[in-house]
Design a protein around this motif. Sequence first.
Motif, short mmCIF file in Angstrom:
data_model
loop_
_atom_site.label_atom_id
_atom_site.label_comp_id
_atom_site.label_asym_id
_atom_site.label_seq_id
_atom_site.Cartn_x
_atom_site.Cartn_y
_atom_site.Cartn_z
N GLU B 225 38.54 60.76 66.78
CA GLU B 225 36.51 60.88 67.38
C GLU B 225 36.53 59.15 66.31
O GLU B 225 35.23 58.37 66.89
CB GLU B 225 36.81 61.83 66.03
N ALA B 226 36.80 59.16 64.74
CA ALA B 226 36.29 57.87 63.92
C ALA B 226 37.33 56.87 64.01
O ALA B 226 37.82 57.35 62.82
CB ALA B 226 35.42 57.89 62.92
N PRO B 227 38.11 56.11 64.79
CA PRO B 227 39.30 55.34 64.50
C PRO B 227 39.36 54.96 63.51
O PRO B 227 38.08 54.30 63.09
CB PRO B 227 39.30 54.87 66.14
N SER B 228 40.41 54.45 62.82
CA SER B 228 40.27 53.93 61.61
C SER B 228 42.03 53.87 60.93
O SER B 228 42.35 54.20 61.32
CB SER B 228 40.08 54.50 59.89
N ILE B 229 42.05 52.86 60.53
CA ILE B 229 43.36 52.50 59.55
C ILE B 229 43.62 52.41 58.20
O ILE B 229 42.62 51.86 57.75
CB ILE B 229 44.26 50.69 60.52
#
Lengths: 66, 274
Positions: B225-229
């Motif tokens: 939903e809120a792509p992050s690394i």
Amino acid sequence: MLLASLLLAATQTTAPARPDPMTLGPSAGQALPAFEAKDSTGTSRTFESLKGPNGLVLVFFRSADW
Amino acid sequence: MELESQLEGFRKRGLGVAALSYDSIEVLKDFASRRHITFPLLSDPESKVIRAYGLLNDIDYPVGNFAHGVPFPGTFVTDGKGVIQSKYFEKAYAERRTAASILALGGTLSGGAPTEFRNEQFILRTSVSNATVAPGHRVTLVLDLEMAKSLHAYAPGDHRYRPLTLKLDPNPLVTPHDLVRPKSEPYNFKPLNETVPVYTGRFRLLQDVTVAGPTREMQEALKAEAPSIELAGELSYQVCSETVCYAPAKVPVRWTLRLIPLDRERAPEASRKR
């Protein structure tokens, strides 16, 4: 320093400017600003009434409602 | 509330715990009882404390927004006199998370890393060249160190001290490059008549990482939903002065990079070619 600023300039996207998390609020080494707020029983609280012998963990959270 | 489950740990360390939001006393009372929260929840309905601390999030929630008044979520840890020892702030874009996951800050406190860390030996501040990355980007993780007066940390070299080293946990979404350290200075330790390379004062370490291209892992990551690394690691170091040598130690470090697909990264509409 220079390298990082160059990188910043070269790669910044068009997203709205957001504060760097590390610049938010007072810094480590500074005194926690005095505050007063009511707890869920309606009692007024301050650092002095909340802290333990070695200090306080003070969490700012978004909302309990949504 | 995971913070609740960590409470015992904080108490053992002699720390009080409190959490503040812009909610009314009634909302907090209900929340505390539903979630069995035993530490104080503080009500700041006019966001006075939030403003006084410079934490008001008027970027995502400007005046007129239903949620105007909420803070950027974060945590301060003080000593017994009220001096801030460390602070933990999520990247602002984590704002899209639910209240539940923000309350999971307790997890951050135990396993994660502060954006600013201070001990008797140095101050460490971490940041990143760009908060938003896309597949294939190369970005720089930045570690700013400020040594306490008369203390030094060690550069790699032919000696028995632990040099400053950053170890990133393996992550299929990034490939780390070599850590870039500043030029060291020679330090002569008279009692042993040895000269070793050290860092003093303020200096900066730079860790470049290249974000993976369209791999399977990347495709999966972009579906969030809120792509992050999430990048985590450890900075190991040893600090000494002319008279004292502290034991080698480690401090956890962490960065969150917001991930966007390449095709969304375009010039503003108005300036695009037609």
